[in-house]
Design an enzyme around this catalytic site. Sequence first.
Site, mmCIF file in Angstrom:
data_model
loop_
_atom_site.group_PDB
_atom_site.id
_atom_site.type_symbol
_atom_site.label_atom_id
_atom_site.label_comp_id
_atom_site.label_asym_id
_atom_site.label_seq_id
_atom_site.Cartn_x
_atom_site.Cartn_y
_atom_site.Cartn_z
ATOM 1 N N PHE A 112 46.078 41.962 16.784
ATOM 2 C CA PHE A 112 45.363 42.557 17.917
ATOM 3 C C PHE A 112 45.507 44.069 17.868
ATOM 4 O O PHE A 112 46.416 44.616 17.233
ATOM 5 C CB PHE A 112 45.904 42.013 19.248
ATOM 6 C CG PHE A 112 47.346 42.357 19.513
ATOM 7 C CD1 PHE A 112 47.685 43.490 20.239
ATOM 8 C CD2 PHE A 112 48.371 41.551 19.029
ATOM 9 C CE1 PHE A 112 49.016 43.813 20.484
ATOM 10 C CE2 PHE A 112 49.698 41.862 19.276
ATOM 11 C CZ PHE A 112 50.027 43.000 19.998
ATOM 12 N N CYS A 113 44.588 44.743 18.568
ATOM 13 C CA CYS A 113 44.631 46.196 18.698
ATOM 14 C C CYS A 113 44.004 46.574 20.033
ATOM 15 O O CYS A 113 43.652 45.702 20.827
ATOM 16 C CB CYS A 113 43.930 46.885 17.524
ATOM 17 S SG CYS A 113 42.203 46.386 17.326
ATOM 18 N N THR A 114 43.840 47.854 20.289
ATOM 19 C CA THR A 114 43.404 48.302 21.613
ATOM 20 C C THR A 114 42.017 47.786 21.982
ATOM 21 O O THR A 114 41.824 47.160 23.023
ATOM 22 C CB THR A 114 43.414 49.837 21.688
ATOM 23 O OG1 THR A 114 44.705 50.313 21.314
ATOM 24 C CG2 THR A 114 43.094 50.313 23.096
#
Length: 310
Positions: free
Chosen positions: A189-191
């Site tokens: 996951f990331c922003t």
Amino acid sequence: MNATVEQLAPVEQQATTDWVVAALYQFKEVQDPADLQQRLLDLVKTINLCGTLIVAGEGINGTVAGDRQSIDTIHQFLLNEGFTTMEYKESHSSDKPFRKMKIKLKQEIVTLGVEVKPRDLVGHYLDPKEWNELIARDDVILIDTRNDYEYKAGTFKGAVDPKTETFREFPEYVKQNLEQHKDKKIAMFCTGGIRCEKSTSLLLQEGFNEVYHLKGGVLKYLEETPAEESLWEGECFVFDGRTAVTHGMEEGANIKCHACGWPLLPEEVELPSYEHGVSCKHCIEKTSEKQKEGFRMRQSQITAAKRKRL
């Protein structure tokens, strides 16, 4: 095309009481990135907008803020340019979240430094509910693809911190730490989702079998997931004046150190190491007194400029 070409759009900003913040990206072939950059520059000179847009041959990425009409104008422009499947999210800020409007021309819209094919080879997208079900399993390796200072503000329960300072370091992290887990389920996951487009593509390219990522990133998750159902811990670092957001996309309690960029909790601001615009617990030992004096001078100039605008 140069590695990076950045241009500012000098626009007279009007007073805006409620800033609409739009985070967006799309991987799409752009035949003439320089031409698109110029037309974007021409457009943003006519509207009330601040933030950064990155244009490259592989697509567009950025976060911009403005009044409702200006955001609608830039959004419609991009739709007309063929960016019809953008990952697009809006939130709000009571203060102006960026100082200027920048349009950057780069080789990549998010810099991994390794050639991948995010339009053709990408992991399984999961919505927030599917994501919760997956990462609750004990046979899944959950990886935060963001940088160390972002992890510090908040992350998912049980997530691995690669301890990277930039996304460019992620391929080496994979080589050193994940090669032996190609048969495992990998969730990343990331922003906003864009880094995972490339990180999942990289892993599949390297022969990993089951790779998943959170569609729309943490921002979409926090927007849609009630706090009582959430597996997120802390706040989500954002690259604007708000520093971090939490569930419902509400502004968080973290404060950014303007000397080094690390997010700080309110109690960390009370430490003797913190001096506004000059130092915090993360950087006080890393800069000289001469540098600190320079930071103090810069901060006094910023404060004086703010007083003039009042």
